[in-house]
Design a protein around this motif. Sequence first.
Motif, PDB file in Angstrom:
ATOM      1  N   ALA A  40       0.862  -1.193   0.000  1.00  0.00           N
ATOM      2  CA  ALA A  40       0.000   0.000   0.000  1.00  0.00           C
ATOM      3  C   ALA A  40       0.891   1.233   0.000  1.00  0.00           C
ATOM      4  N   VAL A  41       0.600   2.156  -0.908  1.00  0.00           N
ATOM      5  CA  VAL A  41       1.366   3.405  -1.007  1.00  0.00           C
ATOM      6  C   VAL A  41       0.427   4.575  -0.747  1.00  0.00           C
ATOM      7  N   ASN A  42       0.809   5.430   0.189  1.00  0.00           N
ATOM      8  CA  ASN A  42       0.011   6.631   0.469  1.00  0.00           C
ATOM      9  C   ASN A  42       0.135   7.639  -0.662  1.00  0.00           C
ATOM     10  N   LYS A  43      -0.908   8.413  -0.873  1.00  0.00           N
ATOM     11  CA  LYS A  43      -0.849   9.500  -1.859  1.00  0.00           C
ATOM     12  C   LYS A  43      -0.583  10.849  -1.186  1.00  0.00           C
ATOM     13  N   ASP A  44      -0.695  10.904   0.155  1.00  0.00           N
ATOM     14  CA  ASP A  44      -0.617  12.167   0.883  1.00  0.00           C
ATOM     15  C   ASP A  44       0.731  12.848   0.674  1.00  0.00           C
ATOM     16  N   ASP A  45       0.691  14.171   0.439  1.00  0.00           N
ATOM     17  CA  ASP A  45       1.930  14.879   0.125  1.00  0.00           C
ATOM     18  C   ASP A  45       2.951  14.800   1.262  1.00  0.00           C
ATOM     19  N   TRP A  46       2.477  14.883   2.521  1.00  0.00           N
ATOM     20  CA  TRP A  46       3.406  14.822   3.639  1.00  0.00           C
ATOM     21  C   TRP A  46       4.085  13.459   3.712  1.00  0.00           C
ATOM     22  N   SER A  47       3.343  12.394   3.377  1.00  0.00           N
ATOM     23  CA  SER A  47       3.909  11.052   3.432  1.00  0.00           C
ATOM     24  C   SER A  47       4.917  10.845   2.313  1.00  0.00           C
ATOM     25  N   LEU A  48       4.563  11.267   1.113  1.00  0.00           N
ATOM     26  CA  LEU A  48       5.453  11.098  -0.032  1.00  0.00           C
ATOM     27  C   LEU A  48       6.709  11.963   0.090  1.00  0.00           C
ATOM     28  N   ALA A  49       6.526  13.226   0.437  1.00  0.00           N
ATOM     29  CA  ALA A  49       7.654  14.163   0.403  1.00  0.00           C
ATOM     30  C   ALA A  49       8.493  14.137   1.672  1.00  0.00           C
ATOM     31  N   ASN A  50       7.850  14.236   2.815  1.00  0.00           N
ATOM     32  CA  ASN A  50       8.607  14.407   4.057  1.00  0.00           C
ATOM     33  C   ASN A  50       9.067  13.089   4.661  1.00  0.00           C
ATOM     34  N   HIS A  51       8.334  12.019   4.413  1.00  0.00           N
ATOM     35  CA  HIS A  51       8.706  10.738   4.994  1.00  0.00           C
ATOM     36  C   HIS A  51       9.413   9.836   3.988  1.00  0.00           C
ATOM     37  N   PHE A  52       8.767   9.540   2.859  1.00  0.00           N
ATOM     38  CA  PHE A  52       9.442   8.660   1.903  1.00  0.00           C
ATOM     39  C   PHE A  52      10.637   9.365   1.265  1.00  0.00           C
ATOM     40  N   PHE A  53      10.387  10.465   0.582  1.00  0.00           N
ATOM     41  CA  PHE A  53      11.484  11.146  -0.113  1.00  0.00           C
ATOM     42  C   PHE A  53      12.463  11.759   0.886  1.00  0.00           C
ATOM     43  N   PRO A  64      11.875  22.659   5.118  1.00  0.00           N
ATOM     44  CA  PRO A  64      10.978  23.824   5.143  1.00  0.00           C
ATOM     45  C   PRO A  64       9.509  23.417   5.198  1.00  0.00           C
ATOM     46  N   GLY A  65       8.692  24.311   5.711  1.00  0.00           N
ATOM     47  CA  GLY A  65       7.280  24.011   5.895  1.00  0.00           C
ATOM     48  C   GLY A  65       6.528  23.710   4.618  1.00  0.00           C
ATOM     49  N   ASP A  66       6.985  24.239   3.484  1.00  0.00           N
ATOM     50  CA  ASP A  66       6.260  24.016   2.232  1.00  0.00           C
ATOM     51  C   ASP A  66       6.811  22.841   1.438  1.00  0.00           C
ATOM     52  N   HIS A  67       7.758  22.125   2.003  1.00  0.00           N
ATOM     53  CA  HIS A  67       8.335  20.979   1.293  1.00  0.00           C
ATOM     54  C   HIS A  67       7.261  19.932   1.018  1.00  0.00           C
ATOM     55  N   GLY A  68       6.383  19.709   2.006  1.00  0.00           N
ATOM     56  CA  GLY A  68       5.327  18.720   1.822  1.00  0.00           C
ATOM     57  C   GLY A  68       4.433  19.035   0.646  1.00  0.00           C
ATOM     58  N   THR A  69       4.020  20.295   0.524  1.00  0.00           N
ATOM     59  CA  THR A  69       3.103  20.652  -0.559  1.00  0.00           C
ATOM     60  C   THR A  69       3.820  20.766  -1.905  1.00  0.00           C
ATOM     61  N   GLN A  70       5.008  21.367  -1.907  1.00  0.00           N
ATOM     62  CA  GLN A  70       5.698  21.600  -3.176  1.00  0.00           C
ATOM     63  C   GLN A  70       6.348  20.329  -3.717  1.00  0.00           C
ATOM     64  N   ALA A  97       3.720  17.605  -4.319  1.00  0.00           N
ATOM     65  CA  ALA A  97       2.962  17.688  -5.575  1.00  0.00           C
ATOM     66  C   ALA A  97       3.748  17.051  -6.718  1.00  0.00           C
ATOM     67  N   SER A  98       5.054  17.246  -6.717  1.00  0.00           N
ATOM     68  CA  SER A  98       5.897  16.640  -7.753  1.00  0.00           C
ATOM     69  C   SER A  98       5.890  15.124  -7.633  1.00  0.00           C
ATOM     70  N   LEU A  99       5.956  14.629  -6.414  1.00  0.00           N
ATOM     71  CA  LEU A  99       5.941  13.185  -6.189  1.00  0.00           C
ATOM     72  C   LEU A  99       4.575  12.579  -6.497  1.00  0.00           C
ATOM     73  N   GLN A 100       3.524  13.334  -6.261  1.00  0.00           N
ATOM     74  CA  GLN A 100       2.193  12.849  -6.621  1.00  0.00           C
ATOM     75  C   GLN A 100       2.065  12.707  -8.137  1.00  0.00           C
ATOM     76  N   LYS A 101       2.639  13.647  -8.871  1.00  0.00           N
ATOM     77  CA  LYS A 101       2.629  13.533 -10.335  1.00  0.00           C
ATOM     78  C   LYS A 101       3.360  12.273 -10.771  1.00  0.00           C
ATOM     79  N   TYR A 102       4.496  12.029 -10.158  1.00  0.00           N
ATOM     80  CA  TYR A 102       5.290  10.848 -10.498  1.00  0.00           C
ATOM     81  C   TYR A 102       4.544   9.569 -10.122  1.00  0.00           C
TER      82      TYR A 102
END
Length: 451
Positions: A212-225, A415-421, A424-429
């Motif tokens: 199972a892979v989360n789509k949430d930006d915080w999970s993709l960007a701040n935790h996985f990436f 930074p605080g906007d890393h999750g959203t910015q 969003a790139s990781l969600q596209k991928y």
Amino acid sequence: MKKLAAIGLALIMTAGLCIGCGSKEAPQASDPAPEAAVKDTEKPAGDDAATNADAKDASGQDTKITLLNTKSELQTQFEEMAKKYQEQTGVTVEVNFTSDVVGTHLAGKYAAADPYTIMLVDHPDVYDFREYLADLSGEDWIKDGGDTYGITIDGKVYSFPFTVEAVGLIYNADAIEKITGETFKPGDYASIDQFEGLLKKLADGGMETPVAVNKDDWSLANHFFGQLYDQQGNSADGSIAFVDSLKSGETKLMDNARFNSLMDSFDLLKKYNINGSDPLSADYDLNNSYLAEGQVAFWFNGSWATDIYEYTENIGIMPLPQKDTTDDVNTKLVSGASKEFVIDAKYASPEQQQAAKDFLNWLVYDEAGQTFMVDECSIIPAFSNIEKKVSAPLSASAQEYINAGQSMYWYQEIPGDHGTQAGASLQKYLGGNSKRDELASEIETYWQAQK
């Protein structure tokens, strides 16, 4: 006040860094564990930890302090703790909760000259608000490991590490063993080839999509990436140097072995993702139930995920297997203090500040405080004097890595906007709407704008 306004505006315009949180977090398991004696015999216990006589303000009234909790799954535990703490010490602890971005919430409170006495904050908040915070360098718990996970700035410790958590692959051993017929041992799958072989075996055995892979930006960007920033020599200096190289444009991700290793593992998770037909419609709670009920065997998340316990306790957390094994990334679990207590030194009276410090000492040295953290909140203790073992399965699994010295540094100055910015790139991928080189370019552009 100009600084506060700037902080507030910036945080309002961006999503905050979400450490140790999901779209929904259920109360953590609180099954009582056997009580352990406090190791440091020099510390008082019971009612002596903070006497009623010491809990008076300048007017002779019982001291009252306010506490901000920012972990929704612990609100009930905090409220019950406050009642017990008042009975034991005479100090009133008024527990407040916010689900807002922590920095934005604090900026508003400070702008109104009405902050809390003690606040549970995220890592970046300590830096943003340090000029308003009490120096905790002289506190007793420092010598028992508090400075390992506490945040030190310019030689001063400003925070108390409250929640030690870990990120990685959560596994359902029952679901795996049902298909393989063998006892699951995470160490047997520490390489990407071994892990891929297991996923194929599970798929051939009837679990067609075992991840199972989360789509949430915080999970993709701040935790996985975020593992890309964490796994840079297993040190703060290594992580900072790597991020600085991204900011300067020196590092090109497509030429970076760690980036490609991490993304190869991500591609493997995508291949076996139960949400693969529409990955951007994935639901966090459904992913939780997929793992809990054994529909999938693996879910990349963190030790805070607890709804699973309603179904099985034969679960754990392990490092994400990667091709590049530099720095032992396949055997060390990313972990660190995801939430920190800080004390206001700007508006809190001296008596309130002292009462807040007494409360922190109570958590570390009083058996009731230790019970609150370890047994009731299922928190992995950050302090060497606490011998209690956490009982919640995921936290217990993470604690095994930490106690064995198999912990990987968790870089949290994102930074605080890393999750959203970046998210969003990781969600596209994840959705198949960009290629790896395009993702790399977008991440590089993000960091270069942070200079």
